[in-house]
Scaffold this motif. Structure first.
Motif, PDB file in Angstrom:
ATOM      1  N   LEU A 172      10.509   3.811  -6.141  1.00 27.98           N
ATOM      2  CA  LEU A 172      11.367   2.361  -5.705  1.00 27.98           C
ATOM      3  C   LEU A 172      10.322   1.454  -5.410  1.00 27.98           C
ATOM      4  CD1 LEU A 172      13.820   4.211  -3.060  1.00 27.98           C
ATOM      5  CD2 LEU A 172      14.119   3.552  -5.517  1.00 27.98           C
ATOM      6  N   GLU A 173      10.618   0.257  -5.758  1.00 29.71           N
ATOM      7  CA  GLU A 173       9.899  -0.944  -5.456  1.00 29.71           C
ATOM      8  C   GLU A 173      10.450  -2.145  -4.289  1.00 29.71           C
ATOM      9  OE1 GLU A 173       9.760  -4.378  -6.807  1.00 29.71           O
ATOM     10  OE2 GLU A 173       8.565  -4.965  -5.519  1.00 29.71           O
ATOM     11  N   GLY A 174       9.818  -2.089  -3.280  1.00 34.17           N
ATOM     12  CA  GLY A 174      10.290  -3.108  -2.303  1.00 34.17           C
ATOM     13  C   GLY A 174      10.850  -2.650  -1.205  1.00 34.17           C
ATOM     14  N   VAL A 175      10.959  -3.282  -0.062  1.00 27.65           N
ATOM     15  CA  VAL A 175      11.215  -3.224   1.363  1.00 27.65           C
ATOM     16  C   VAL A 175      12.750  -2.674   1.156  1.00 27.65           C
ATOM     17  CG1 VAL A 175      11.577  -3.823   3.550  1.00 27.65           C
ATOM     18  CG2 VAL A 175       9.458  -4.134   2.363  1.00 27.65           C
ATOM     19  N   HIS A 176      13.437  -3.704   0.621  1.00 27.17           N
ATOM     20  CA  HIS A 176      15.038  -3.652   0.599  1.00 27.17           C
ATOM     21  C   HIS A 176      15.399  -2.085  -0.083  1.00 27.17           C
ATOM     22  CE1 HIS A 176      19.081  -4.509  -0.020  1.00 27.17           C
ATOM     23  NE2 HIS A 176      19.156  -3.989  -1.209  1.00 27.17           N
ATOM     24  N   LEU A 177      15.006  -2.059  -1.152  1.00 23.83           N
ATOM     25  CA  LEU A 177      15.232  -0.507  -1.859  1.00 23.83           C
ATOM     26  C   LEU A 177      14.811   0.857  -1.054  1.00 23.83           C
ATOM     27  CD1 LEU A 177      14.751  -0.733  -5.598  1.00 23.83           C
ATOM     28  CD2 LEU A 177      16.871  -0.473  -4.372  1.00 23.83           C
ATOM     29  N   ILE A 178      13.659   0.594  -0.424  1.00 21.10           N
ATOM     30  CA  ILE A 178      13.081   1.460   0.229  1.00 21.10           C
ATOM     31  C   ILE A 178      13.923   1.772   1.467  1.00 21.10           C
ATOM     32  CG2 ILE A 178      11.119   2.814   1.390  1.00 21.10           C
ATOM     33  CD1 ILE A 178       9.586   1.181  -0.821  1.00 21.10           C
ATOM     34  N   GLU A 179      14.385   0.939   2.310  1.00 14.81           N
ATOM     35  CA  GLU A 179      15.151   0.934   3.297  1.00 14.81           C
ATOM     36  C   GLU A 179      16.464   1.464   2.996  1.00 14.81           C
ATOM     37  OE1 GLU A 179      13.582  -2.669   6.341  1.00 14.81           O
ATOM     38  OE2 GLU A 179      15.166  -2.957   5.069  1.00 14.81           O
ATOM     39  N   GLN A 200       5.351   1.509   9.489  1.00 13.90           N
ATOM     40  CA  GLN A 200       5.361   2.036  10.883  1.00 13.90           C
ATOM     41  C   GLN A 200       6.558   2.938  11.120  1.00 13.90           C
ATOM     42  OE1 GLN A 200       5.005  -1.439  13.702  1.00 13.90           O
ATOM     43  NE2 GLN A 200       2.824  -1.510  13.277  1.00 13.90           N
ATOM     44  N   GLN A 201       7.570   2.245  10.755  1.00 14.74           N
ATOM     45  CA  GLN A 201       8.898   3.274  10.859  1.00 14.74           C
ATOM     46  C   GLN A 201       8.798   4.457  10.061  1.00 14.74           C
ATOM     47  OE1 GLN A 201      12.255   1.346   9.173  1.00 14.74           O
ATOM     48  NE2 GLN A 201      13.595   2.926   8.858  1.00 14.74           N
ATOM     49  N   LEU A 202       7.976   4.686   9.065  1.00 18.53           N
ATOM     50  CA  LEU A 202       7.836   5.827   8.114  1.00 18.53           C
ATOM     51  C   LEU A 202       6.447   6.393   8.386  1.00 18.53           C
ATOM     52  CD1 LEU A 202       9.629   4.713   4.984  1.00 18.53           C
ATOM     53  CD2 LEU A 202      10.602   6.285   6.774  1.00 18.53           C
ATOM     54  N   ALA A 203       6.101   6.566   9.632  1.00 16.06           N
ATOM     55  CA  ALA A 203       4.467   6.688   9.876  1.00 16.06           C
ATOM     56  C   ALA A 203       4.145   8.168   9.466  1.00 16.06           C
ATOM     57  CB  ALA A 203       4.101   6.479  11.558  1.00 16.06           C
ATOM     58  N   ASP A 204       5.046   9.186   9.440  1.00 17.36           N
ATOM     59  CA  ASP A 204       4.754  10.303   9.335  1.00 17.36           C
ATOM     60  C   ASP A 204       4.776  10.646   7.521  1.00 17.36           C
ATOM     61  OD1 ASP A 204       7.618   9.934   9.464  1.00 17.36           O
ATOM     62  OD2 ASP A 204       7.917  11.932  10.236  1.00 17.36           O
ATOM     63  N   VAL A 205       5.242   9.706   6.841  1.00 19.77           N
ATOM     64  CA  VAL A 205       5.182   9.874   5.296  1.00 19.77           C
ATOM     65  C   VAL A 205       3.722   9.464   4.885  1.00 19.77           C
ATOM     66  CG1 VAL A 205       6.011   8.968   3.045  1.00 19.77           C
ATOM     67  CG2 VAL A 205       7.511   9.278   5.382  1.00 19.77           C
ATOM     68  N   ASP A 206       3.340  10.504   3.917  1.00 20.13           N
ATOM     69  CA  ASP A 206       1.785  10.401   3.282  1.00 20.13           C
ATOM     70  C   ASP A 206       1.853   8.964   2.663  1.00 20.13           C
ATOM     71  OD1 ASP A 206       1.245  12.993   3.871  1.00 20.13           O
ATOM     72  OD2 ASP A 206       1.323  13.736   1.816  1.00 20.13           O
ATOM     73  N   THR A 207       0.889   8.424   2.770  1.00 21.50           N
ATOM     74  CA  THR A 207       0.635   6.766   2.218  1.00 21.50           C
ATOM     75  C   THR A 207      -0.562   6.662   1.162  1.00 21.50           C
ATOM     76  OG1 THR A 207       1.868   5.826   4.099  1.00 21.50           O
ATOM     77  CG2 THR A 207       0.435   4.357   2.923  1.00 21.50           C
ATOM     78  N   MET A 208      -0.628   5.988   0.187  1.00 20.18           N
ATOM     79  CA  MET A 208      -1.364   5.782  -0.786  1.00 20.18           C
ATOM     80  C   MET A 208      -1.874   4.446  -0.914  1.00 20.18           C
ATOM     81  SD  MET A 208      -1.788   6.870  -4.834  1.00 20.18           S
ATOM     82  CE  MET A 208      -1.899   8.727  -4.574  1.00 20.18           C
ATOM     83  N   MET A 209      -2.943   4.108  -0.716  1.00 26.73           N
ATOM     84  CA  MET A 209      -3.585   2.665  -1.010  1.00 26.73           C
ATOM     85  C   MET A 209      -4.357   2.337  -2.128  1.00 26.73           C
ATOM     86  SD  MET A 209      -5.901   0.121   1.473  1.00 26.73           S
ATOM     87  CE  MET A 209      -4.673  -0.423   2.725  1.00 26.73           C
ATOM     88  N   LEU A 210      -3.989   1.433  -2.890  1.00 27.90           N
ATOM     89  CA  LEU A 210      -4.599   1.076  -4.334  1.00 27.90           C
ATOM     90  C   LEU A 210      -4.995  -0.225  -4.476  1.00 27.90           C
ATOM     91  CD1 LEU A 210      -1.491   2.575  -6.395  1.00 27.90           C
ATOM     92  CD2 LEU A 210      -3.756   3.802  -6.113  1.00 27.90           C
TER      93      LEU A 210
END
Lengths: 263, 263
Positions: free
Chosen positions: A35-42, A70-80
């Protein structure tokens, strides 16, 4: 949560994400998508739960993306790196956050009284926008033929703006059998036919829409109860007046919605 | 007719065509544009006359393009290497023929009883598809604010599928003055407002549509007689139900057309 900064295109997780971004078969096999974008992920979080992975580009994030992280702080995150991120995104101007998510399986309605069958729409943006319109009109299920593009590709999801998360989509349907067994009126949108506005649409109805160039296949045209057309202003005067498939779908589905609201 | 085979990107005529393909100011200055594809060029010939120049790629042409070239045998024709041709075309999968044409100036109707004002639509495909829908619904004139993209760009023409050749388009309008002076009902399509379906639309009407993200500007919202909205199926339950600007425009314009047909 784990935070990873990946800078090599040879990283196996990145290579895997690239495959998922580009390849419908890979997405189907693993039952995940991007999913791309804040709206779709929310919208996903609101309807389905947490993503498996968040993906962000290097550099400053937008305020909305930062809030979501911040709201999804416990989800794994990858920076590219920016360019590696851009290669995953369905559009050039990405809003700076993507998510890897399982494709949800929405329950089908018990009794269907407003449905849409889409035949062979290959452009993901078009398909997405038809699904978006269908969800807004109150369609309960969208059926897609094998010739349609993947409803869960990043581009189709973007076009749908979250519609796929609330409207059950059934892919690879046997269109003729579906039309023949539908317990109600089956109407194909076509260039020629009875006027849409003269159709009573309060009983259960299945609309069939096709691809703009080819129209609806002859097999489906003979399977439906009737072909209906949207009357144009100066029909016949010039061949220039026509509607694209998404606009025609919007007009037909909302005519149904209008009749039901005023019933 | 003259036939030229040009293979250098430094050729002055080619450089000039590149400018026209990319640059709205250049097109406005010279009052010309580029049409892509057999359908659009045929529509131009049918409504306006002969193009100034035809442009084709090297290699085998489609049957339709060959027919059109024969029909327009007295128009100057330029052949280009495939990649140079592709750089002029608005889409990747070009149909293999383009034309340089003067931008027509269509006469405005004396008395307007169905009009559309488009505020700040920047995507040329979206603008084109709105104009296409408007022409099909019988809109007599489309007004565009200064914030809209060029209605005569190759991409907007492609989205319009010939609509710009039959529907007068007035660019750079002063939107507030236009709304205030319109001799009839002025209705802005908005997220909130009176139901579209409760509006009698047989008197002269001007619909105002805006850009999906920003909506209609506050100044225009207060200038119009009313804001109207298209009722959605489960309004309020989830923020996911929405329509894109082109779909909303199609529904509103054809609701007007429907009411007038049934009047």
């Amino acid at each position: 949560m784990a935070f990873k900064h990946i800078t090599s295109r040879d990283n196996p997780v990145y290579k895997h994400l690239r495959k998922l971004a580009d390849n419908a078969r890979e997405r189907k096999k693993e039952k995940v998508t991007l999913l791309e974008g804040v709206h779709l992920i929310e919208a996903y979080v609101q309807t389905q739960g947490e993503p498996q992975l968040l993906i962000i580009p290097e550099g400053k994030s937008s305020l909305e993306a930062t809030d979501l992280l911040q709201q999804l702080a416990d989800v794994d995150t990858m920076m590219l790196p920016t360019l590696m991120f851009a290669d995953l995104a369905p559009v050039a101007s990405s809003s700076g956050i993507m998510a890897l998510v399982p494709v949800p399986e929405l329950p089908l309605p018990q009794a269907v009284d407003f449905a849409l069958l889409i035949e062979d729409i290959q452009d993901p943006g078009n398909l997405g926008s038809m699904l978006r319109t269908a969800a807004a009109a109150g369609v309960q299920v969208a059926y897609l033929t094998k010739g349609c593009t993947d409803a869960w590709s990043p581009k189709a999801l973007r076009g749908g703006q979250g519609a796929q998360l609330i409207l059950p989509v059934v892919e690879n349907v046997e269109a003729e059998a579906l039309v023949k067994n539908f317990p109600g009126k089956t109407l194909a949108l076509a260039m020629q036919g009875e006027s849409l506005y003269e159709q009573p649409l309060s009983e259960p109805v299945l609309f069939v829409v096709g691809n703009e160039g080819a129209g609806i296949s002859p097999a489906l045209q003979s399977a439906v109860k009737a072909c209906v057309t949207i009357p144009m202003a100066h029909q016949g005067v010039l061949a220039l007046e026509s509607l694209n498939a998404a606009a025609a779908t919007a007009i037909a589905l909302f005519e149904c919605q209008r009749q039901r609201l005023s019933a």
